[in-house]
Write an enzyme that holds these catalytic residues in place. Structure first.
Site, PDB file in Angstrom:
ATOM      1  N   THR A  43      36.962  27.822  50.736  1.00 13.51           N
ATOM      2  CA  THR A  43      36.797  26.420  51.137  1.00 13.51           C
ATOM      3  C   THR A  43      38.147  25.714  51.071  1.00 13.51           C
ATOM      4  O   THR A  43      38.818  25.747  50.038  1.00 13.51           O
ATOM      5  CB  THR A  43      35.748  25.752  50.233  1.00 13.51           C
ATOM      6  N   GLN A  80      30.969  32.307  57.690  1.00  5.57           N
ATOM      7  CA  GLN A  80      30.016  32.254  56.589  1.00  5.57           C
ATOM      8  C   GLN A  80      29.055  31.085  56.785  1.00  5.57           C
ATOM      9  O   GLN A  80      29.471  29.922  56.852  1.00  5.57           O
ATOM     10  CB  GLN A  80      30.731  32.129  55.249  1.00  5.57           C
ATOM     11  N   ASN A  99      26.800  31.686  44.718  1.00  2.33           N
ATOM     12  CA  ASN A  99      27.505  30.519  44.150  1.00  2.33           C
ATOM     13  C   ASN A  99      26.671  29.270  43.957  1.00  2.33           C
ATOM     14  O   ASN A  99      27.183  28.148  44.007  1.00  2.33           O
ATOM     15  CB  ASN A  99      28.758  30.212  44.982  1.00  2.33           C
ATOM     16  N   ARG A 140      26.377  37.571  51.253  1.00  2.00           N
ATOM     17  CA  ARG A 140      27.133  37.450  50.006  1.00  2.00           C
ATOM     18  C   ARG A 140      26.196  37.049  48.877  1.00  2.00           C
ATOM     19  O   ARG A 140      25.425  36.087  49.006  1.00  2.00           O
ATOM     20  CB  ARG A 140      28.235  36.408  50.152  1.00  2.00           C
ATOM     21  N   GLY A 195      40.557  36.676  47.465  1.00  2.00           N
ATOM     22  CA  GLY A 195      40.442  35.244  47.690  1.00  2.00           C
ATOM     23  C   GLY A 195      41.763  34.533  47.528  1.00  2.00           C
ATOM     24  O   GLY A 195      42.542  34.388  48.471  1.00  2.00           O
TER      25      GLY A 195
HETATM   26  C1  8OZ Z   1      35.080  25.848  46.222  1.00  2.00           C
HETATM   27  C2  8OZ Z   1      34.916  24.524  46.539  1.00  2.00           C
HETATM   28  C3  8OZ Z   1      33.851  24.127  47.315  1.00  2.00           C
HETATM   29  C4  8OZ Z   1      32.957  25.082  47.800  1.00  2.00           C
HETATM   30  C5  8OZ Z   1      31.709  28.591  47.190  1.00  2.00           C
HETATM   31  C6  8OZ Z   1      31.713  27.368  49.244  1.00  2.00           C
HETATM   32  O1  8OZ Z   1      31.989  28.624  45.984  1.00  2.00           O
HETATM   33  C7  8OZ Z   1      32.171  27.449  48.017  1.00  2.00           C
HETATM   34  C8  8OZ Z   1      33.124  26.435  47.483  1.00  2.00           C
HETATM   35  C9  8OZ Z   1      34.193  26.803  46.696  1.00  2.00           C
HETATM   36  O2  8OZ Z   1      31.034  29.468  47.708  1.00  2.00           O
END
Ligand code: 8OZ
Length: 369
Positions: free
Chosen positions: A28, A100, A183, A232, A327
């Site tokens: 992101t 994604q 996540n 994922r 990443g």
């Molecule tokens: C960091 C900041 C905002 C979103 C994820 C899409 O962790 C994110 C994300 C990561 O999968």
């Protein structure tokens, strides 16, 4: 016996013919004002096209699916047009790119939702986490809003929204899609006991909590083909305040159900996203997860992620992984494949420019001379 070159050999993942096993993880970056991808994003992704596969930053499947300022979408015509510049630039540079597909569920704020509505979730439980709004152009961190629970009769349309976004992805020139089920976002909220207190067919047992995930994947597969679909998963990450009481059997069930679908790849975040790989309070057997998938007939490429360097990546490939997603290293090293081949050196990522801003800390990291 593994050699450093194993990471640099081609592999077929479903319909995706990849030049090497190095994957750019979804990251992101909050540089899509109005949720529309920009020419600068095309530059950023095409700089990284020597990866075997690029996975784009998480991309909202709908306005309701958005949870942060300036993240891109894939539901409006101008977004599809914006993404076309990205896919064309990546393909011109010889790369492959999947998008994604993301619905944040409760990780949002009323200011980001259509008509200022409450965000949606499996249950009306607020996340103890923050999101980012823009006030006069400057990022401000605010607590996420309390969500409302989705009605069961809203779920078929929600599932179709993923399929529509997947079709838009193909229209935009993507090589495929990755379903974001990790996540602590919507699908992960349904999966895990801490966030899913439903008493209908989508809550309770592992089978019920995995129902939305499987319906989404099946709809996406029907829309674009299994060979162009990846997923994922993050079995034990505490990201966005999610927790499951018994993740091992839950995720082995998910893996067995995914196995017959013929997906291109399964992407696993090991440990805490962007943090420790080992969580003493939450042990998880990833070898058993992969075995559950393989024994149920799964043939998708097995992609591992979280804190990998060259040595750990080689070890993972020797242990049976097919792809390794990097990443933070990809933020700072557009030519990461060449740098891994050379054994370094590696640029250091500047954390202050991860989220939001322009070219600085985005497209200005140097490649090796
Ligand atoms: C960091 C900041 C905002 C979103 C994820 C899409 O962790 C994110 C994300 C990561 O999968």
């Amino acid at each position: 016996m593994t050699t450093p070159h194993d990471l640099f050999t081609p592999i077929q993942a479903g319909a995706l013919q990849l030049a090497n096993r190095v994957v750019m993880a979804p990251l992101t970056r909050n540089r899509a004002p109005g949720a529309v991808p920009t020419p600068l994003m095309a530059t950023y992704y095409s700089q990284r096209a020597s990866a075997g596969l690029l996975i784009t930053e998480a991309t909202a499947i709908s306005h309701q699916g958005q949870g942060y300022a300036d993240v891109p979408g894939l539901y409006a015509p101008e977004q599809v047009e914006g993404w076309k510049q990205v896919t064309q630039a990546v393909h011109a540079a010889g790369g492959k790119v999947v998008v994604q597909l993301w619905h944040v569920g409760r990780v949002s704020h009323t200011d980001l939702q259509p008509g200022g509505a409450a965000p949606v979730a499996p249950s009306a439980i607020a996340a103890k986490t923050k999101t980012v709004l823009l006030k006069d152009g400057a990022p401000v961190f605010v607590p996420t809003s309390t969500p409302r629970a989705l009605d069961a009769d809203e779920l078929p349309a929600l599932v179709q929204t993923y399929a529509d976004a997947a079709r838009n992805a193909i229209s935009a020139g993507f090589d495929g899609v990755e379903v974001h089920a990790a996540n602590g976002y919507l699908i992960d909220q349904f999966l895990k006991t801490g966030t899913n207190h439903r008493t209908d067919a989508y809550g309770g047992s592992s089978e019920n909590r995995a129902r939305l995930l499987l319906e989404v994947v099946q709809a996406v597969v029907a829309a674009v083909g299994a060979g162009r679909t990846g997923i994922r998963l993050s079995p034990v990450t505490p990201a966005n305040d999610v927790v499951d009481a018994d993740p091992q059997p839950l995720f082995e069930y998910v893996a067995r159900q995914l196995a017959p679908l013929g997906l291109a790849y399964i992407h696993i975040i090991e440990g805490a996203t962007g943090g420790p790989r080992d969580l003493p309070d939450c042990p998880f057997d990833y070898t058993a997860l992969k075995a559950a998938y393989t024994q149920a007939g799964g043939t998708g490429a097995w992609m591992v992620n979280n804190g990998y360097d060259l040595a750990l990546a080689q070890q993972a490939l020797a242990g049976g992984a097919d792809l390794v997603a990097f990443g933070k290293a990809y933020i700072a090293n557009p030519d990461l494949v060449a740098r891994l081949r050379a054994g370094g050196p590696f640029n250091t990522p500047d954390t202050t420019t991860f989220y939001g801003g322009g070219a600085k800390g985005y497209t200005d990291y140097p490649a090796l001379a």
